[in-house]
Design an enzyme around this catalytic site. Structure first.
Site, mmCIF file in Angstrom:
data_model
loop_
_atom_site.group_PDB
_atom_site.id
_atom_site.type_symbol
_atom_site.label_atom_id
_atom_site.label_comp_id
_atom_site.label_asym_id
_atom_site.label_seq_id
_atom_site.Cartn_x
_atom_site.Cartn_y
_atom_site.Cartn_z
ATOM 1 N N GLY A 11 36.448 31.738 36.844
ATOM 2 C CA GLY A 11 37.108 31.259 37.890
ATOM 3 C C GLY A 11 35.723 30.896 38.884
ATOM 4 O O GLY A 11 35.314 32.415 38.846
ATOM 5 N N THR A 126 34.042 38.114 40.144
ATOM 6 C CA THR A 126 35.650 37.586 40.273
ATOM 7 C C THR A 126 36.277 38.130 40.878
ATOM 8 O O THR A 126 35.932 38.838 41.358
ATOM 9 C CB THR A 126 36.174 37.714 39.039
ATOM 10 O OG1 THR A 126 37.824 37.738 39.288
ATOM 11 C CG2 THR A 126 36.130 39.311 38.764
ATOM 12 N N ASP A 128 39.728 38.878 41.671
ATOM 13 C CA ASP A 128 39.815 39.731 40.942
ATOM 14 C C ASP A 128 39.450 41.058 41.356
ATOM 15 O O ASP A 128 40.424 42.015 41.248
ATOM 16 C CB ASP A 128 40.754 39.767 39.773
ATOM 17 C CG ASP A 128 41.216 37.984 39.528
ATOM 18 O OD1 ASP A 128 41.469 37.263 40.357
ATOM 19 O OD2 ASP A 128 41.289 37.600 38.548
HETATM 20 O O1 F6P Z 1 40.037 35.262 37.940
HETATM 21 C C1 F6P Z 1 40.326 34.465 39.460
HETATM 22 C C2 F6P Z 1 42.053 33.898 39.527
HETATM 23 O O2 F6P Z 1 41.237 33.416 40.784
HETATM 24 C C3 F6P Z 1 43.204 34.428 39.670
HETATM 25 O O3 F6P Z 1 43.130 35.580 40.750
HETATM 26 C C4 F6P Z 1 44.274 34.102 39.241
HETATM 27 O O4 F6P Z 1 45.303 34.011 38.390
HETATM 28 C C5 F6P Z 1 42.723 32.781 38.475
HETATM 29 O O5 F6P Z 1 41.975 33.173 38.622
HETATM 30 C C6 F6P Z 1 43.506 31.315 38.819
HETATM 31 O O6 F6P Z 1 43.262 30.331 37.937
HETATM 32 P P1 F6P Z 1 43.287 28.779 37.916
HETATM 33 O O7 F6P Z 1 42.189 28.891 39.099
HETATM 34 O O8 F6P Z 1 42.841 28.097 36.533
HETATM 35 O O9 F6P Z 1 44.205 27.954 38.170
#
Ligand code: F6P
Length: 326
Positions: A11, A126, A128
């Site tokens: 991400g 990240t 997160d």
């Molecule tokens: O890891 C970062 C994040 O934004 C998480 O918080 C979320 O669950 C995930 O990526 C979303 O992923 P994607 O962009 O593939 O939908």
């Protein structure tokens, strides 16, 4: 001339572009030729690797996302594709690599290092904030500020309409974004995987608050619990309070990087490049207790991330149904 490359994996976060800018400028300052790998590990495999120049990074400091794009690569888990990736770098004479990503990306990189001999340094990135060994991951501050602005705005409409708002933040299984946001925005409820709370325990207290004139509620829930709709329904059915769910979603990942993320991007990259030049071959640059330090991939990736106990205690105290002020 030493050749060094940078890539983003997983991400994206606001702060990657400032990191890319610093990477180009500091590589040149250290007498190295910088390269960009586009599309993360996918770009390594597809040979999407290009020389970087000063002009490439002009004006990118203010932009969220990543100019060189990111990806989640399934192919990089396969040794055959990693061999192709290694050859692509070796053909260009690139011996050092900086990876902005999460622990999964670093784990892949460690295997790559042992197979190819290409040194790397990982920079935790990240929103997160769930990487073991570091208190801070690039992008978190910007995401928190975006959430803060969103909740502040939602509060305006919630109070105008006498509604309960259930606001879902990102974070995968980690409640960090939700917890910090709930504390700093004065939410009434915070539900995260790390602090189990049965919402029904708030009933008596909230009924009393409503009788005394409370005209809105803000509940922050983290996406890992997948219970935003259920919580909204509880406000409707048990408290007779009209409710709405607001899933903040991907807007938390974008936006103009905060001052803190710009500065942290500069510091992370500077430490990473210095480390590679000093011969640290496969490590992650972490930030803990206000200091930068290097950790092995094993230390970072083998252990699960745990939310800071002091922060958890704040949350436990603030959101305990037994502490709810009638
Ligand atoms: O890891 C970062 C994040 O934004 C998480 O918080 C979320 O669950 C995930 O990526 C979303 O992923 P994607 O962009 O593939 O939908």
């Amino acid at each position: 001339m030493d050749k060094i490359a940078i890539l983003c994996s997983g991400g994206d976060v606001s702060g990657m572009n400032p990191a890319i800018k610093r990477f180009v400028e500091y590589s040149f300052a250290k007498g190295m030729q910088p390269f960009f790998v586009y599309n993360g590990y996918e770009g390594l495999i597809d040979n999407n690797i290009r020389e970087a120049h000063y002009e490439d990074v002009a004006g990118i400091m203010t932009r969220g996302g990543t100019k060189i794009r990111s990806a989640r690569s399934i192919r990089f888990k396969d040794a055959t594709y990693r061999a192709i990736a290694a050859k692509n770098l070796q053909d260009k004479g690139i011996t050092k690599l900086i990876v902005l990503g999460g622990d999964g990306s670093f784990r892949g990189m460690e295997r790559f290092y042992h197979e190819s001999g290409i040194s790397f340094c990982g920079i935790p990135s990240t929103i997160d904030n769930d990487i073991n060994g570091t208190d801070y991951c690039l992008g978190v501050d910007t995401a928190l500020n975006i959430i803060k602005n969103a909740i502040d705005s939602i509060r305006d409409t919630a109070s105008s309409f006498r509604r309960a708002f259930v606001i879902e933040t990102m974070g995968r299984d980690c409640g960090y974004l939700a917890l910090v946001s709930a504390i700093t925005s004065g939410a009434e409820v915070c539900l995260i995987p790390e602090i189990p709370i049965d919402i029904t325990q708030y009933k008596g207290c909230f009924e009393s608050q409503i009788r005394k004139g409370r005209d809105y509620f803000i509940a922050v829930v983290s996406e890992g619990l997948k219970n935003a709709n259920e919580v909204a329904q509880w406000f409707e059915e048990e408290l007779g309070f009209e409710s709405r769910v607001s899933i903040l979603g991907h807007l938390q990942r974008g936006g103009n990087p905060s001052v803190y993320d710009r500065l942290m991007a500069y510091k992370f990259v500077t430490h990473a490049i210095d480390a590679l030049l000093e011969g640290k071959n496969n490590s992650v640059i972490c930030y803990s207790k206000s200091h930068f330090n290097f950790k092995s991939i094993d230390e970072v990736a083998l252990n699960p991330y745990r939310l800071d106990e002091e922060l958890l205690n704040l949350g436990r105290e603030q959101f305990a149904p037994s502490h709810c002020q009638m």
